[in-house]
Design a protein around this motif. Structure first.
Motif, PDB file in Angstrom:
ATOM      1  N   UNK A  58      60.354 -41.086 -65.632  1.00 53.61           N
ATOM      2  CA  UNK A  58      61.811 -40.906 -65.540  1.00 53.61           C
ATOM      3  C   UNK A  58      62.258 -39.725 -66.393  1.00 53.61           C
ATOM      4  N   UNK A  59      61.693 -39.609 -67.574  1.00 53.98           N
ATOM      5  CA  UNK A  59      62.067 -38.518 -68.474  1.00 53.98           C
ATOM      6  C   UNK A  59      61.686 -37.163 -67.875  1.00 53.98           C
ATOM      7  N   UNK A  60      60.465 -37.078 -67.330  1.00 53.68           N
ATOM      8  CA  UNK A  60      60.021 -35.809 -66.751  1.00 53.68           C
ATOM      9  C   UNK A  60      60.825 -35.461 -65.506  1.00 53.68           C
ATOM     10  N   UNK A  61      61.223 -36.474 -64.753  1.00 48.94           N
ATOM     11  CA  UNK A  61      62.075 -36.217 -63.589  1.00 48.94           C
ATOM     12  C   UNK A  61      63.405 -35.632 -64.029  1.00 48.94           C
ATOM     13  N   UNK A  62      63.943 -36.180 -65.125  1.00 45.11           N
ATOM     14  CA  UNK A  62      65.206 -35.654 -65.653  1.00 45.11           C
ATOM     15  C   UNK A  62      65.043 -34.204 -66.106  1.00 45.11           C
ATOM     16  N   UNK A  63      63.893 -33.898 -66.738  1.00 44.51           N
ATOM     17  CA  UNK A  63      63.660 -32.523 -67.200  1.00 44.51           C
ATOM     18  C   UNK A  63      63.562 -31.572 -66.004  1.00 44.51           C
ATOM     19  N   UNK A  64      62.853 -32.024 -64.962  1.00 47.09           N
ATOM     20  CA  UNK A  64      62.706 -31.164 -63.784  1.00 47.09           C
ATOM     21  C   UNK A  64      64.045 -30.907 -63.098  1.00 47.09           C
ATOM     22  N   UNK A  65      64.859 -31.943 -63.004  1.00 44.49           N
ATOM     23  CA  UNK A  65      66.155 -31.766 -62.336  1.00 44.49           C
ATOM     24  C   UNK A  65      67.107 -30.943 -63.183  1.00 44.49           C
ATOM     25  N   UNK A  66      67.018 -31.098 -64.510  1.00 49.93           N
ATOM     26  CA  UNK A  66      67.917 -30.342 -65.396  1.00 49.93           C
ATOM     27  C   UNK A  66      67.554 -28.861 -65.412  1.00 49.93           C
ATOM     28  N   UNK A  67      66.256 -28.586 -65.507  1.00 45.12           N
ATOM     29  CA  UNK A  67      65.808 -27.195 -65.576  1.00 45.12           C
ATOM     30  C   UNK A  67      64.618 -27.029 -64.638  1.00 45.12           C
ATOM     31  N   UNK A  68      64.869 -26.819 -63.363  1.00 42.66           N
ATOM     32  CA  UNK A  68      63.767 -26.769 -62.392  1.00 42.66           C
ATOM     33  C   UNK A  68      62.856 -25.559 -62.547  1.00 42.66           C
ATOM     34  N   UNK A  69      63.270 -24.560 -63.329  1.00 40.83           N
ATOM     35  CA  UNK A  69      62.458 -23.358 -63.511  1.00 40.83           C
ATOM     36  C   UNK A  69      61.671 -23.393 -64.826  1.00 40.83           C
ATOM     37  N   UNK A  70      61.443 -24.604 -65.343  1.00 43.02           N
ATOM     38  CA  UNK A  70      60.716 -24.777 -66.603  1.00 43.02           C
ATOM     39  C   UNK A  70      59.286 -25.219 -66.271  1.00 43.02           C
ATOM     40  N   UNK A  71      58.281 -24.317 -66.366  1.00 43.74           N
ATOM     41  CA  UNK A  71      56.921 -24.643 -65.906  1.00 43.74           C
ATOM     42  C   UNK A  71      56.284 -25.856 -66.597  1.00 43.74           C
ATOM     43  N   UNK A  72      56.414 -26.014 -67.943  1.00 46.70           N
ATOM     44  CA  UNK A  72      55.740 -27.167 -68.566  1.00 46.70           C
ATOM     45  C   UNK A  72      56.175 -28.510 -68.002  1.00 46.70           C
ATOM     46  N   UNK A  73      57.414 -28.607 -67.504  1.00 48.52           N
ATOM     47  CA  UNK A  73      57.879 -29.880 -66.941  1.00 48.52           C
ATOM     48  C   UNK A  73      57.064 -30.233 -65.701  1.00 48.52           C
ATOM     49  N   UNK A  74      56.824 -29.261 -64.829  1.00 45.87           N
ATOM     50  CA  UNK A  74      56.050 -29.519 -63.614  1.00 45.87           C
ATOM     51  C   UNK A  74      54.588 -29.833 -63.946  1.00 45.87           C
ATOM     52  N   UNK A  75      54.030 -29.105 -64.921  1.00 43.62           N
ATOM     53  CA  UNK A  75      52.624 -29.348 -65.298  1.00 43.62           C
ATOM     54  C   UNK A  75      52.472 -30.741 -65.900  1.00 43.62           C
ATOM     55  N   UNK A  76      53.397 -31.113 -66.782  1.00 45.39           N
ATOM     56  CA  UNK A  76      53.324 -32.436 -67.408  1.00 45.39           C
ATOM     57  C   UNK A  76      53.494 -33.546 -66.378  1.00 45.39           C
ATOM     58  N   UNK A  77      54.406 -33.353 -65.427  1.00 45.51           N
ATOM     59  CA  UNK A  77      54.613 -34.374 -64.393  1.00 45.51           C
ATOM     60  C   UNK A  77      53.353 -34.547 -63.549  1.00 45.51           C
ATOM     61  N   UNK A  78      52.724 -33.428 -63.166  1.00 43.81           N
ATOM     62  CA  UNK A  78      51.511 -33.516 -62.350  1.00 43.81           C
ATOM     63  C   UNK A  78      50.379 -34.189 -63.132  1.00 43.81           C
TER      64      UNK A  78
END
Length: 969
Positions: A324-344
């Motif tokens: 849930x936290x990582x989803x919030x990070x991705x939606x808040x700042x979709x151009x932040x690469x570490x969020x996508x890497x951490x989610x994957x």
């Protein structure tokens, strides 16, 4: 009942009309009786639906007034609203005034009662003012001062706190500490005593001990059939309404199905058939309609179940929160690469690989310029898909070296890898990493061509220049290194490689010039000469076999950055460090340089001599010692080392000539006299040894010279001559205890116990602090059966020599040999109180205990004497007795490393290897013992100083002592 039926008549009529032809009336039976309702016939309350009277409070009648709601206190008030108190003084008549007054109360109190002459006001005078940068700097300075003052007192405060804690622990020990002695005594409890301990009773009451469990009994079919045939009128819901709805319970009124036609009994046969039909349907769902075989593969089914088990160790709720936290990070700042890497990676860890791939691919769309996202996508995707991902990444990031490297790694064919890397070098020709990776895949000739191009593109890469120089011929390599020095004038590795190149081609005279020129050039280019780094480079040269380069580097940098008074100490440390790292030529070069600077320092010559003795050849040692005695002719030990080296090489005339030269340099030296005597006696030249001792007694009479004279006559069997010499020696040196010991031992050998006792007693009058004399006298009395007298002698010896572990140990052993184990244990406890840090006492205490307590005792011994060789030896023997061979060998090695002079350790180690080791291990122990030349140890000295073994070498004594050791422990 009749009245109830009459009241329900209208309702019954409507029900019958709705029932249809299946109702009871259609079958010609009696009319249907409706069910009675409990709400029928009751009057409606008059107040229902009416508004509440004015001032009505719910629950007031039963006392429910203990709570307050917003409706009771009214809405929130504005700051300008008047307060409830009508007679409030000015300044307090509004809500805002009251709030302001409460805030003012929190400010500082500047009253005289709050003022102190030393500390000022209790609060801060300027807390209400603005906090500016100057205030912040001042606070930081004060904080730094406080911290500095606190650090000054820190050590004293910590020491005081530690003492207070220890005092507190002593006054109030833990329960575990209070009962530690009792817990140790539990090991002595026998099996019968354990079994005689009564069982703990159950203190619960009878109801808790014997709970009555609820019993569930299945209802028999007769119960249902009986209740189907009961009375005709019911006022409750039929228990079988789940099967037939609200049907009347008259016989035959139920719809045919599970009821036998014409009767009121359940057809149990049909229920069984229905159950079998349901089971058959479920089985048919998992069976093949063609062959009748089950479709479910049991092994595959279990594998699927295992795959459903999460492989991560986290909690499911934590994963949900993270997701849930990582989803919030991705939606808040979709151009932040570490969020996508951490989610994957989160999805990958939880086993959802496809979700992880989808997420990371979405990330590549949102962050197409992120190198990390593309690399993560390539890692998560399978082979061919990963190649497509990398190709797409190259289109977005054509200058990314890491993506090209990843693309090459994905290729399995070497030719394909080369093609990818060459394509990469077309786009990124300045990448050293790409060039190195590409060169590693090439053959030597192609690699040389590529490196020549690489150094053009990357002229500042030292590694590429050096790699090219290694592949070139001698002349071309010199040119390459010269070009490298022009391009990179600040790197030392190029100069060192040039020196190694010259040495490899035989130009050793150029090596020193190159290294000196390197130091000068680097200084000129503003490079600081780091001495430690250069010494490391020299060690690497040593290990690579470039001895001349290594020595040249050492000579060039050994004196840089060292104060003049610290040179000797620092150089000796450097030499020891090089020996520890295995760089022997570096250490030899350091010693050679130190000896040039300090030619008259005996300690430096000694260290160099010991280095050559341990790591060099006999020739190098003798050459060094010849130079040493030329510079330090008064150093007796250097002369003796030279003579011993010649003697070990069986060159006795050379050893005699060295000792003769030593006599000239050191006339009347006791050490050289005795060395000459030993040389002659070891080579069976007894008459020459006697003449030398006679000369020594006349020209340089000392107690040791007389002792050696007595010892020579004694071992040769001339007892009368030995006694005469001993008597003569005692006239001059009556306070030398070894002479008294030898006199007593000679008398013991001749079975003259009274004379031996008299000799020991006379010696103790002259030397009351000689522990060895007391021990000899005590053992003499014990040997003749005077146990009480031996005990008294040892007590007297302990009074004369307090805190002597050897005397305490002998007392303990005396009682143990007499069979008085309890007294020996008591004496050992007293001994450990008087000598708490004595290793020999702790080592003996370990084996005085019974087998179960030995391990605990050894732990206590190691705490008290962590590095004592006797304690380490006792632990090794303990492991040996428990058949823990590997651990025992480790502890034996540790013992002989800490104290190589302890002969008992070597003898026990050799005995251990004779029983449990290979021939190679036995030979290694023997060689190490011969190199160490041990001289001390109770068992060792008993054999090495015996008159029959006076000519035996170290290896022979080792075998002799090992043969007499019995595994009594």
């Amino acid at each position: 009942m009749a009245s109830a039926a009459a009241k329900q008549a209208p309702k019954n009529t409507s029900k019958a009309s709705a029932g249809g032809p299946g109702a009871a009336g259609a079958s010609g039976g009696p009319p249907i009786m409706p069910l009675a309702s409990p709400l029928m016939g009751k009057k409606k309350k008059p107040f229902l639906g009416m508004p509440a009277p004015l001032g009505y409070v719910p629950g007031l009648g039963r006392g429910a007034t203990g709570f307050t709601t917003r409706s009771d206190i009214g809405p929130a008030r504005d700051a300008n609203d008047p307060v409830d108190d009508r007679h409030a003084p000015p300044g307090k008549r509004t809500v805002g005034d009251q709030m302001k007054k409460n805030q003012d109360d929190d400010d500082e109190d500047l009253n005289d009662t709050n003022y102190d002459e030393f500390n000022g006001y209790a609060g801060s005078l300027f807390s209400s003012g603005p906090y500016e940068k100057d205030d912040e700097e001042a606070d930081a300075i004060y904080a730094a001062l406080d911290k500095r003052m606190d650090e000054r007192r820190k050590e004293r405060r910590e020491l005081r706190e530690k003492e207070e804690i220890e005092k507190y622990r002593m006054e109030r020990p833990k329960i575990q500490q209070q009962f530690s002695d009792l817990k140790r005594k539990l090991a002595e409890v026998s099996e019968e005593e354990w079994l005689s301990i009564p069982e703990v009773g159950d203190a619960r009451n009878k109801r808790q001990r014997n709970p009555r469990y609820e019993k569930l009994t299945p209802v028999p079919d007769s119960f249902f059939s009986k209740h189907l045939q009961t009375g005709e009128n019911h006022t409750s819901v039929d228990p079988l309404q789940g099967l037939g709805g609200l049907n009347t319970p008259y016989p035959g009124s139920m719809t045919p199905g599970l009821m036998t036609p014409g009767t009121g009994e359940l057809d149990m046969r049909k229920i069984g058939q229905a159950r079998n039909t349901l089971m058959d349907m479920r089985l048919s769902q998992v069976s093949d309609s063609v062959s009748g075989q089950t479709v479910v593969d049991p092994k595959g089914y279990l594998t699927d179940l295992n795959s459903m088990i999460p492989t991560h160790g986290g909690d499911i709720s934590d994963i949900k929160k993270a997701r849930l936290l990582l989803k919030s990070v991705r939606e808040t700042n979709p151009h932040h690469p570490p969020a996508w890497i951490a989610s994957a990676r989160l999805e990958e860890v939880t086993g959802k690989l496809q979700v992880a791939r989808n997420l990371i691919m979405k990330g590549t769309e949102m962050c197409p310029k992120s190198e990390d996202v593309w690399l993560e996508a390539a890692r998560l995707q399978p082979g061919d898909t990963a190649k497509a991902v990398v190709a797409q990444a190259v289109r977005h990031l054509p200058q990314s070296v890491r993506i090209y490297i990843r693309a090459a790694e994905l290729e399995t064919d070497v030719r394909a890898k080369k093609r990818v890397l060459r394509k990469a070098l077309e786009n990124v020709s300045k990448s050293v990493r790409l060039w190195k990776t590409a060169v590693e895949l090439e053959e030597p000739e192609d690699a040389r061509i590529m490196l020549s191009r690489a150094v053009e593109c990357c002229p500042t890469s030292v590694e590429l220049w050096l790699a090219l120089a290694r592949l070139e011929t001698y002349e071309n390599a010199r040119r390459v290194l010269n070009k490298a020095r022009e391009n990179i004038p600040t790197d030392r590795h190029i100069w060192i490689t040039a020196a190694k190149l010259e040495e490899a081609n035989g130009n050793t005279q150029m090596v020193d010039k190159i290294i000196d020129r390197a130091i000068t050039s680097l200084h000129a280019n503003g490079v600081e000469i780091n001495r430690e780094q250069w010494i490391q480079d020299a060690e690497e040269c040593d290990k690579a076999g470039s001895v001349a380069t290594c020595q040249a580097v050492i000579r060039a940098v050994i004196g840089i950055g060292i104060e003049e008074e610290d040179r000797k100490h620092t150089w000796m440390e450097d030499a020891e460090s090089c020996v520890a790292h295995g760089a022997l030529e570096c250490a030899r070069a350091i010693y050679a340089h130190a000896l040039q600077v300090f030619p008259s320092k005996k300690s430096v010559w000694l260290r160099a001599a010991y280095f050559e003795k341990n790591h060099g050849t006999r020739e190098s040692l003798e050459a060094l010692l010849q130079r040493a005695v030329a510079h330090c002719p008064k150093a007796e030990v250097l002369w003796l080392m030279g003579a011993k080296s010649k003697w070990l090489a069986e060159d006795v005339p050379a050893a005699r000539s060295i000792l003769a030269l030593a006599f000239q340099a050191n006339p009347n030296s006791e050490e050289i006299w005795l060395a000459a005597v030993k040389l002659e006696s070891e080579n069976n030249e007894y008459e020459r040894a006697r003449r030398l001792l006679a000369k020594a007694r006349s020209s340089a009479p000392t107690a040791r010279v007389f002792m050696k004279s007595v010892k020579l006559e004694w071992v040769l069997g001339n007892i009368d001559a030995a006694q005469e010499l001993c008597t003569e020696a005692l006239k001059h040196y009556e306070d030398f205890p070894k002479l008294w010991m030898m006199r007593g031992q000679i008398e013991e050998q001749c079975e003259n116990m009274d004379k031996a006792r008299e000799a020991y007693n006379q010696g103790l009058k002259k030397c009351p602090h000689s522990v060895a004399l007391w021990l000899l006298l005590s053992r003499l009395e014990e040997r003749v059966g005077q146990l009480t007298r031996a005990r008294a002698i040892l007590e007297k010896a302990r009074l004369k020599n307090p805190q002597s572990p050897e005397l305490w140990l002998e007392s303990v052993r005396l009682e143990f040999r007499a069979g008085l184990k309890n007294i020996s244990n008591t004496l050992m406890a007293k001994a450990l109180q008087e000598c708490p840090n004595s290793g020999i006492l702790w080592a003996e205490a370990v084996f005085l205990e019974a087998r179960p307590q030995r391990k605990t005792k050894s732990v206590d011994a190691l705490k008290k004497c962590e590095h004592d060789p006797h304690v380490l030896l006792a632990v090794a023997k303990l492991f040996w007795s428990e058949r823990k061979i590997t651990k025992a060998r480790e502890w034996f090695l540790r013992t002989v490393k800490i104290e190589p002079d302890l002969g008992d350790a070597w003898a026990l180690f050799y005995k251990f290897e004779l029983q449990h080791g290979t021939e190679e291990q036995q030979e290694e122990v023997r060689k190490r013992c011969e190199n160490a030349e041990p001289r001390h140890g109770e068992l060792w000295c008993a054999e090495s100083k015996h008159v029959l073994n006076w000519q035996k070498k170290t290896g022979e004594i080792l075998a002799l002592v090992a043969s007499k050791i019995k595994n009594t422990f």
